[in-house]
Scaffold this motif. Sequence first.
Motif, short mmCIF file in Angstrom:
data_model
loop_
_atom_site.label_atom_id
_atom_site.label_comp_id
_atom_site.label_asym_id
_atom_site.label_seq_id
_atom_site.Cartn_x
_atom_site.Cartn_y
_atom_site.Cartn_z
N ARG A 35 0.83 -1.21 0.00
CA ARG A 35 0.00 0.00 0.00
C ARG A 35 0.86 1.25 0.00
O ARG A 35 0.63 2.18 -0.77
N ARG A 36 1.86 1.27 0.85
CA ARG A 36 2.71 2.46 0.94
C ARG A 36 3.47 2.70 -0.36
O ARG A 36 3.60 3.84 -0.81
N LEU A 37 3.95 1.62 -0.97
CA LEU A 37 4.66 1.76 -2.24
C LEU A 37 3.71 2.27 -3.33
O LEU A 37 4.09 3.13 -4.13
N ALA A 38 2.49 1.76 -3.37
CA ALA A 38 1.54 2.19 -4.39
C ALA A 38 1.29 3.69 -4.31
O ALA A 38 1.31 4.39 -5.32
N VAL A 39 1.09 4.20 -3.11
CA VAL A 39 0.84 5.64 -2.95
C VAL A 39 2.10 6.43 -3.29
O VAL A 39 2.02 7.47 -3.97
N GLN A 40 3.25 5.97 -2.84
CA GLN A 40 4.50 6.67 -3.14
C GLN A 40 4.73 6.77 -4.65
O GLN A 40 5.06 7.83 -5.17
N GLN A 41 4.56 5.66 -5.37
CA GLN A 41 4.76 5.68 -6.82
C GLN A 41 3.72 6.54 -7.51
O GLN A 41 4.02 7.27 -8.45
N PHE A 42 2.47 6.47 -7.04
CA PHE A 42 1.42 7.29 -7.62
C PHE A 42 1.78 8.77 -7.52
O PHE A 42 1.71 9.51 -8.50
N THR A 43 2.16 9.21 -6.32
CA THR A 43 2.48 10.64 -6.14
C THR A 43 3.73 11.03 -6.92
O THR A 43 3.80 12.13 -7.47
N GLU A 44 4.71 10.14 -6.98
CA GLU A 44 5.94 10.45 -7.72
C GLU A 44 5.67 10.53 -9.22
O GLU A 44 6.15 11.44 -9.89
N TRP A 45 4.92 9.59 -9.75
CA TRP A 45 4.66 9.57 -11.19
C TRP A 45 3.69 10.64 -11.65
O TRP A 45 3.81 11.14 -12.77
N THR A 46 2.71 10.98 -10.83
CA THR A 46 1.68 11.94 -11.27
C THR A 46 1.95 13.36 -10.81
O THR A 46 1.40 14.30 -11.37
N GLY A 47 2.75 13.53 -9.75
CA GLY A 47 2.97 14.85 -9.20
C GLY A 47 1.82 15.33 -8.33
O GLY A 47 1.84 16.46 -7.84
N LEU A 48 0.83 14.48 -8.11
CA LEU A 48 -0.29 14.86 -7.25
C LEU A 48 0.12 14.71 -5.79
O LEU A 48 0.91 13.83 -5.45
N PRO A 49 -0.43 15.54 -4.91
CA PRO A 49 -0.05 15.45 -3.50
C PRO A 49 -0.53 14.17 -2.85
O PRO A 49 -1.54 13.57 -3.25
N TYR A 50 0.17 13.78 -1.81
CA TYR A 50 -0.13 12.57 -1.05
C TYR A 50 -1.53 12.60 -0.46
O TYR A 50 -2.17 11.57 -0.33
N ASP A 51 -2.02 13.80 -0.13
CA ASP A 51 -3.35 13.91 0.49
C ASP A 51 -4.46 14.25 -0.52
O ASP A 51 -5.56 14.61 -0.12
N SER A 52 -4.18 14.10 -1.81
CA SER A 52 -5.21 14.35 -2.82
C SER A 52 -6.22 13.20 -2.83
O SER A 52 -5.94 12.09 -2.37
N ASP A 53 -7.40 13.46 -3.35
CA ASP A 53 -8.43 12.42 -3.42
C ASP A 53 -7.98 11.21 -4.24
O ASP A 53 -8.19 10.07 -3.80
N PRO A 54 -7.34 11.39 -5.41
CA PRO A 54 -6.88 10.21 -6.14
C PRO A 54 -5.83 9.40 -5.37
O PRO A 54 -5.85 8.17 -5.40
N ALA A 55 -4.94 10.06 -4.64
CA ALA A 55 -3.93 9.34 -3.85
C ALA A 55 -4.59 8.56 -2.72
O ALA A 55 -4.20 7.43 -2.42
N ARG A 56 -5.61 9.14 -2.11
CA ARG A 56 -6.35 8.42 -1.07
C ARG A 56 -7.07 7.20 -1.65
O ARG A 56 -7.12 6.14 -1.03
#
Length: 153
Positions: A35-56
């Motif tokens: 789970r932590r890796l998925a969110v980390q990669q998502f935010t790194e690849w998309t540039g969206l913040p960690y607390d954005s709705d898509p990251a959640r």
Amino acid sequence: MTHHQLTGEAAPPLAPVRQLTLRFSSTRRGARLARRLAVQQFTEWTGLPYDSDPARAVALVAAELASNAVRHGSLPGRDFRLALLLLPDRFRIEVTDTRPDRLPPPVTPRPADETSGRGLLIVQSYADRWGRTVRDAYTKTVWAEVLLPTTGS
């Protein structure tokens, strides 16, 4: 679309822009790390913040898919695989486990007083599409996609 309409899909319809695949131990710790890796990669690849709705949404979906692989799809000594794919318009999470004989059940609403059995309801609520694929006699993959926000001009 419902889970039943999507269960026959074998691969993402678009070529991935970026892709990462890792194996994790079929333990609670392995699910948490996935789970932590998925969110980390998502935010790194998309540039969206960690607390954005898509990251959640990615965090919730990845957590449910990984914990289901550990709880319902593992055999002793066998890991599960997490694949993350950044597609042009969505982020795809795939979790492959070693129990193709144990397919996800149909999603049905649960009474409010039940404390378990709601994982796929969460996936259905936060993912834009999801399904499962059995490619061989040894594994199954449960996948979910979260749409990326569109940028208006």
